[in-house]
Design a protein around this motif. Sequence first.
Motif, PDB file in Angstrom:
ATOM      1  N   UNK A  76       0.796  -1.118   0.058  1.00 54.45           N
ATOM      2  CA  UNK A  76       0.064   0.029  -0.038  1.00 54.45           C
ATOM      3  C   UNK A  76       0.765   1.317  -0.036  1.00 54.45           C
ATOM      4  N   UNK A  77       1.861   1.349   0.718  1.00 54.08           N
ATOM      5  CA  UNK A  77       2.639   2.482   0.818  1.00 54.08           C
ATOM      6  C   UNK A  77       3.532   2.547  -0.456  1.00 54.08           C
ATOM      7  N   UNK A  78       3.895   1.554  -0.875  1.00 51.12           N
ATOM      8  CA  UNK A  78       4.681   1.485  -2.166  1.00 51.12           C
ATOM      9  C   UNK A  78       4.038   2.087  -3.131  1.00 51.12           C
ATOM     10  N   UNK A  79       2.715   1.613  -3.171  1.00 44.49           N
ATOM     11  CA  UNK A  79       1.743   2.248  -4.318  1.00 44.49           C
ATOM     12  C   UNK A  79       1.676   3.704  -4.237  1.00 44.49           C
ATOM     13  N   UNK A  90       8.740   3.895   2.222  1.00 41.69           N
ATOM     14  CA  UNK A  90       7.516   2.947   2.428  1.00 41.69           C
ATOM     15  C   UNK A  90       7.831   1.496   2.711  1.00 41.69           C
ATOM     16  N   UNK A  91       9.004   1.115   2.220  1.00 43.51           N
ATOM     17  CA  UNK A  91       9.752  -0.299   2.608  1.00 43.51           C
ATOM     18  C   UNK A  91       9.807  -0.254   4.363  1.00 43.51           C
ATOM     19  N   UNK A  92      10.563   0.892   4.546  1.00 50.50           N
ATOM     20  CA  UNK A  92      10.962   0.800   6.134  1.00 50.50           C
ATOM     21  C   UNK A  92       9.547   0.936   7.081  1.00 50.50           C
ATOM     22  N   UNK A  93       8.527   2.021   6.642  1.00 47.42           N
ATOM     23  CA  UNK A  93       7.448   1.917   7.336  1.00 47.42           C
ATOM     24  C   UNK A  93       6.641   0.668   7.373  1.00 47.42           C
ATOM     25  N   UNK A  94       6.627   0.141   6.321  1.00 51.55           N
ATOM     26  CA  UNK A  94       5.598  -1.006   5.778  1.00 51.55           C
ATOM     27  C   UNK A  94       6.379  -2.185   6.745  1.00 51.55           C
ATOM     28  N   UNK A 228      -3.573   2.847  16.317  1.00 51.73           N
ATOM     29  CA  UNK A 228      -3.116   3.464  15.164  1.00 51.73           C
ATOM     30  C   UNK A 228      -1.601   3.312  15.000  1.00 51.73           C
ATOM     31  N   UNK A 229      -1.134   3.360  13.920  1.00 49.86           N
ATOM     32  CA  UNK A 229       0.661   3.309  13.605  1.00 49.86           C
ATOM     33  C   UNK A 229       0.903   1.932  13.063  1.00 49.86           C
ATOM     34  N   UNK A 230       0.115   0.947  13.276  1.00 50.83           N
ATOM     35  CA  UNK A 230       0.763  -0.180  12.937  1.00 50.83           C
ATOM     36  C   UNK A 230       0.271  -0.753  11.706  1.00 50.83           C
ATOM     37  N   UNK A 338       0.108 -11.475   8.532  1.00 54.59           N
ATOM     38  CA  UNK A 338      -0.518 -12.473   7.532  1.00 54.59           C
ATOM     39  C   UNK A 338      -0.930 -11.965   6.081  1.00 54.59           C
ATOM     40  N   UNK A 339      -1.615 -10.816   5.993  1.00 53.83           N
ATOM     41  CA  UNK A 339      -1.724 -10.168   4.753  1.00 53.83           C
ATOM     42  C   UNK A 339      -0.572  -9.951   3.930  1.00 53.83           C
ATOM     43  N   UNK A 340       0.611  -9.581   4.618  1.00 54.10           N
ATOM     44  CA  UNK A 340       1.961  -9.511   3.856  1.00 54.10           C
ATOM     45  C   UNK A 340       2.087 -10.941   3.134  1.00 54.10           C
ATOM     46  N   UNK A 341       2.109 -11.946   4.201  1.00 47.49           N
ATOM     47  CA  UNK A 341       2.674 -13.414   3.726  1.00 47.49           C
ATOM     48  C   UNK A 341       1.628 -13.615   2.753  1.00 47.49           C
ATOM     49  N   UNK A 342       0.626 -13.535   2.502  1.00 48.28           N
ATOM     50  CA  UNK A 342      -0.480 -14.023   1.712  1.00 48.28           C
ATOM     51  C   UNK A 342       0.036 -13.244   0.218  1.00 48.28           C
ATOM     52  N   UNK A 343       0.185 -11.928   0.169  1.00 46.42           N
ATOM     53  CA  UNK A 343       0.121 -11.026  -1.058  1.00 46.42           C
ATOM     54  C   UNK A 343       1.592 -10.857  -1.590  1.00 46.42           C
ATOM     55  N   UNK A 344       2.616 -11.051  -0.563  1.00 46.60           N
ATOM     56  CA  UNK A 344       3.966 -10.808  -1.071  1.00 46.60           C
ATOM     57  C   UNK A 344       4.778 -12.194  -1.177  1.00 46.60           C
TER      58      UNK A 344
END
Length: 450
Positions: A76-79, A90-94, A228-230, A338-344
């Motif tokens: 999302x942040x890369x986008x 974006x990578x650092x924050x994500x 918020x924040x995570x 989990x969402x990251x593991x599924x999509x990336x």
Amino acid sequence: MSAPRGQFSSNVGFLMAAAGSAVGLGNIWGFPTKAAGNGGAAFVVVYLVLAFLLAYPALMAELTIGRHARSNMVQALRGVAIGPFSRLFANITGFGGIIVASLILSFYSIVAGWMFAYLVEPFAAISGATGAAEWLTGSSVSRNLLFTGMFSIMTMVIIASGVEKGIERWSTLLMPALIILLLLLIVYVLTQPGAMTGLEVYLMPDFSLLSPELLISAMGQAFFSLSLGVGTMLIYGSYLSKQESLPRLGALVTIIDVGIAFTAGLLILPAMYVAQEAGTQIFSEGGELIAGPGLILQVLPALFDTMGTAGLFVAIAFFALMTIASLTSSISMLEVPVAFSIENLGLRRRGATLLVGLVIFAISTLIIFNFDALFGLVISISTEYGQPLLGVALCVFAGWIWRRDQLLTELKKGHENIETTLFWRVWPWYVRIVCPLLILAAFAQSVLVG
């Protein structure tokens, strides 16, 4: 091959999931005792105002980025990034969000395990298993491992079932149960001797205690109470339909969250003074109200013990409330990695849930075996440092990096006339300048004073 993305099937499902994420253990025991120690209703009023001046704008940043990208925090942040520097940011924050969410869940599962153990204890007492009852309320490595593991399994089962059949279904079941239990306990506690004193402390303002420290404390509570924040709200936003009005849904989530936090105060503060009336110490040696785990695991169980048979049922209801609050928050935190593991990583949901869940449980196990050295350290790193800094980063993405025309286009989906509203006139510059400054002020105060 990654699994298809889920989506909330209704506004109610999203609201229950988002409110469940926000309403956790810290909301139920943290907000009331902070209010009591900072001028009662004076703190409550400041908190309610700041929830909309600080937390709501930051919440909108996460929801809007999430729904626009329809992906995990990293993607999302890369986008919305527009160059090599912002992509690195974006990578650092994500990845930072994924790590911090995982660390929070690793210690949160331990505390939730305590709540679960205390929920089981009255049943052991009723059945005459006094040895088991003592073990359940003791502090042993075996007890902590078993109940942390059991709580982790419950969280994993819900997440493995997906967005609609897992997160949404269980949130819509658990949140009403939480609210009903909370209201029933309030009605019961307010009939007990000493309750009115606690109610007076909570609701009668003492404006002489207004100070910069109170403002910062209320600001931090307002921000952190919405989790918020995570990236939890960013992920939930990514599962929203494009037809929904984000400003309206964000406002409803904020109202539900602060409403439940305020309502929890109607239980916790009167209950503490009922405990004092029954002979239990509720003030520390420094003269401050006992808060946190000491309140939940020492003061209130001592109160329940003075109630005889009725106390067993009150204890069951209270720790059921705490376990439900733990679970509704934990499922949102587990969904972030989990969402990251599924999509990336291309994993299927069940495999991703099992892998991530086991890694986080391994971190919890490490903490349990090195409790004195690691428990407070992990809490400090994740909540005092990681969460506010990530909150600032997300405001920077929404306010500075993301192109304004794309931002407007996303907000117009589900709210066509948003350009003419007060929200659009205020929010873009507010999230760009005011929110980061307020969050950094709260962060600096907590680091310097804490």
